[in-house]
Design an enzyme around this catalytic site. Structure first.
Site, PDB file in Angstrom:
ATOM      1  CG  PHE A 122     -16.294 -49.873  45.808  1.00  0.00           C
ATOM      2  CD1 PHE A 122     -16.923 -51.031  46.253  1.00  0.00           C
ATOM      3  CD2 PHE A 122     -14.933 -49.740  46.037  1.00  0.00           C
ATOM      4  CE1 PHE A 122     -16.210 -52.023  46.908  1.00  0.00           C
ATOM      5  CE2 PHE A 122     -14.204 -50.725  46.691  1.00  0.00           C
ATOM      6  CZ  PHE A 122     -14.854 -51.872  47.122  1.00  0.00           C
ATOM      7  CB  ALA A 123     -18.337 -45.393  49.732  1.00  0.00           C
ATOM      8  CG  LEU A 124     -12.309 -49.628  50.703  1.00  0.00           C
ATOM      9  CD1 LEU A 124     -12.889 -50.461  51.844  1.00  0.00           C
ATOM     10  CD2 LEU A 124     -11.541 -50.557  49.735  1.00  0.00           C
ATOM     11  CB  ALA A 129      -8.858 -45.890  55.822  1.00  0.00           C
ATOM     12  CG  PHE A 155      -9.838 -39.454  46.740  1.00  0.00           C
ATOM     13  CD1 PHE A 155      -9.835 -38.063  46.687  1.00  0.00           C
ATOM     14  CD2 PHE A 155      -8.779 -40.096  47.365  1.00  0.00           C
ATOM     15  CE1 PHE A 155      -8.792 -37.332  47.267  1.00  0.00           C
ATOM     16  CE2 PHE A 155      -7.737 -39.378  47.945  1.00  0.00           C
ATOM     17  CZ  PHE A 155      -7.742 -37.998  47.891  1.00  0.00           C
ATOM     18  CB  ILE A 156     -16.688 -41.852  46.484  1.00  0.00           C
ATOM     19  CG1 ILE A 156     -16.173 -42.038  47.925  1.00  0.00           C
ATOM     20  CG2 ILE A 156     -17.602 -43.004  46.057  1.00  0.00           C
ATOM     21  CD1 ILE A 156     -15.207 -43.205  48.140  1.00  0.00           C
ATOM     22  NE  ARG A 243      -6.745 -54.046  43.688  1.00  0.00           N
ATOM     23  CZ  ARG A 243      -6.473 -54.375  44.929  1.00  0.00           C
ATOM     24  NH1 ARG A 243      -6.093 -55.611  45.243  1.00  0.00           N
ATOM     25  NH2 ARG A 243      -6.590 -53.476  45.899  1.00  0.00           N
ATOM     26  CD  GLU A 363     -11.048 -50.428  40.533  1.00  0.00           C
ATOM     27  OE1 GLU A 363     -10.883 -51.652  40.568  1.00  0.00           O
ATOM     28  OE2 GLU A 363     -11.979 -49.878  39.928  1.00  0.00           O
TER      29      GLU A 363
END
Ligand code: COS
Length: 383
Positions: A122-124, A129, A155-156, A243, A363
């Site tokens: 999950f690459a947010l 950012a 940090f993926i 979460r 998260e």
């Protein structure tokens, strides 16, 4: 779908046995080598651990949130690296597709994610950012039947071994949710480079790195749900579930730390008796047990609420905040109960003390959970 009570009990027990007999003996080796033996991944696949939350029609076990939380608690009892290997497939690496994918995207990816043949990520997050996810800078520019991605993700989790990245990227200008879209990008697509695996304080064996996109062309069919502008809201919905899952993992880890503390305290003798007989040690055990029980109860309550189809943004953040902070305190007491030995690398608590620090960061930091909780609470009472 939810399982009947017997099947659920068997699954929980099988996971517990696997964790106790297979994973716990490997903890020190994984911490030392920084990698999980391939055989273990196969065994986790055979147990169905990669597909806990994916529907049976795509080959998963189709657990509801309460059931998934019970399994996550079991997986939480050992080094977080093991949970992390399957964790992205169970959660943030698959849930965007589950929530918002097209039929075609679901059929293409979910079976392989459920089996563990494909690792999702999950690459947010980006260098500029983190907490402020809405300010992400990675762009996806439409070019005919393609999108062209440019930017860096940081940090993926599982990126070094992932076959599929769920990438949030900007398809319009402005700090607004509908400027962000989500793309399913396959590893190996030209224009992708991976950074070196990050060297971390703990959680050795759980791999993270940067993903760098330089004029990376993906087909328009990679756009999640076939629609621009849904990426941010989908990411937030994915995190609502993630979460809760992390909070459940923290419950399991806290219970393990309590077990380690009790074992040490009953064996270790000072002043002529086991230190477990001293009330100051007992007070620490009692505080840890109370807090772990509170977190367990919270997580299961929130999970049931989610399973009833009710909104749980507030509850997920409450659970994440409380459980991750709780396990930090429990780990600290575990080291304290172990005395000097708790600072020595041979003892599991030394490693877990470092491992659990991450739970308060990823998260969504504790401060982001506080922000979400306050906003939701004010909204609810002001309504
Ligand atoms: N479910 C659905 N939609 C949500 C949502 C949720 N849980 N949370 C926010 N949204 C929507 C909002 O409704 C809003 O939509 P509209 O523009 O249509 O009104 C939009 O998303 C923007 O939300 P908001 O205005 O709250 O944005 P902010 O920048 O003020 O706050 C926070 C967003 C801080 C909550 C978000 O950026 C966040 O969670 N940050 C932490 C990121 C994180 O967890 N990173 C970890 C990396 S992944 S391991």
């Amino acid at each position: 779908m939810s399982l009947d009570a017997d099947t659920l009990r068997m699954l929980v027990e099988a996971t517990r046995t696997f964790v106790t007999e297979r994973l716990m003996p490997l903890e020190a080796e994984v911490a030392e080598s920084g990698s999980i033996p391939p055989q273990v991944r196969e065994e986790m696949q055979a147990l169905g651990l990669f597909g806990l939350s994916i529907a049976p029609e795509y080959g998963g076990l189709g657990l509801n949130m309460e059931e998934e939380a019970l399994i996550a608690m079991e997986l939480g009892r050992t080094s977080p690296a093991f949970r992390s290997l399957a964790g992205t497939n169970i959660g943030i690496g698959s849930q965007a597709i589950v929530l918002a994918g097209t039929d075609e995207q679901r059929k293409k990816y979910l079976p392989k994610l459920a089996s563990g043949e494909l690792i999702g990520s999950f690459a947010l997050t980006e260098p500029e950012a983190g907490s402020d996810a809405l300010s992400l800078r990675t762009t996806a520019r439409r070019d005919g039947d393609h999108y062209v991605l440019n930017g860096t993700k940081r940090f993926i989790t599982n990126a070094p071994i992932a076959g599929l990245y769920t990438v949030m990227a900007r398809t319009a200008e402005g700090r607004r949710a509908d400027a962000i879209s989500c793309f399913l990008v396959e590893a190996g697509t030209p224009g992708i480079t991976l950074g070196k695996p990050d060297r971390k304080m703990g959680q050795a064996g759980s791999l993270t790195c940067d993903i760098i996109f330089e004029d990376c062309r993906v087909p328009a069919s990679a756009l999640l749900g076939g629609e621009e502008g849904n990426g941010f809201r989908t990411a937030m919905r994915v995190l609502d579930k993630g979460r809760l899952h992390i909070a459940a993992v923290c419950v399991g880890m806290a219970e393990r730390l309590i077990a380690e503390s009790v074992r040490y305290a009953t064996e270790r003798k000072q002043f002529g008796k086991a230190i477990a007989d001293f009330q100051l040690i007992q007070a620490m055990i009692a505080d840890s047990q109370t807090e772990a029980y509170a977190a367990r109860t919270m997580v299961l309550d929130a999970a049931r609420k989610r399973d009833r189809g009710e909104p749980t943004t507030l509850e997920a953040s409450c659970c994440k905040l409380f459980a991750t902070e709780m396990v930090g305190r429990v780990a600290d007491r575990a080291v304290q109960i172990h005395g000097g030995s708790g600072y020595i690398a041979e003892y599991a608590v030394e490693r877990f003390y470092r491992d659990v620090r991450l739970f308060r960061l990823y998260e969504g930091t504790s401060q982001i959970q506080q922000l979400v909780i306050a906003r939701e609470t004010i909204k609810a009472y002001a309504a």
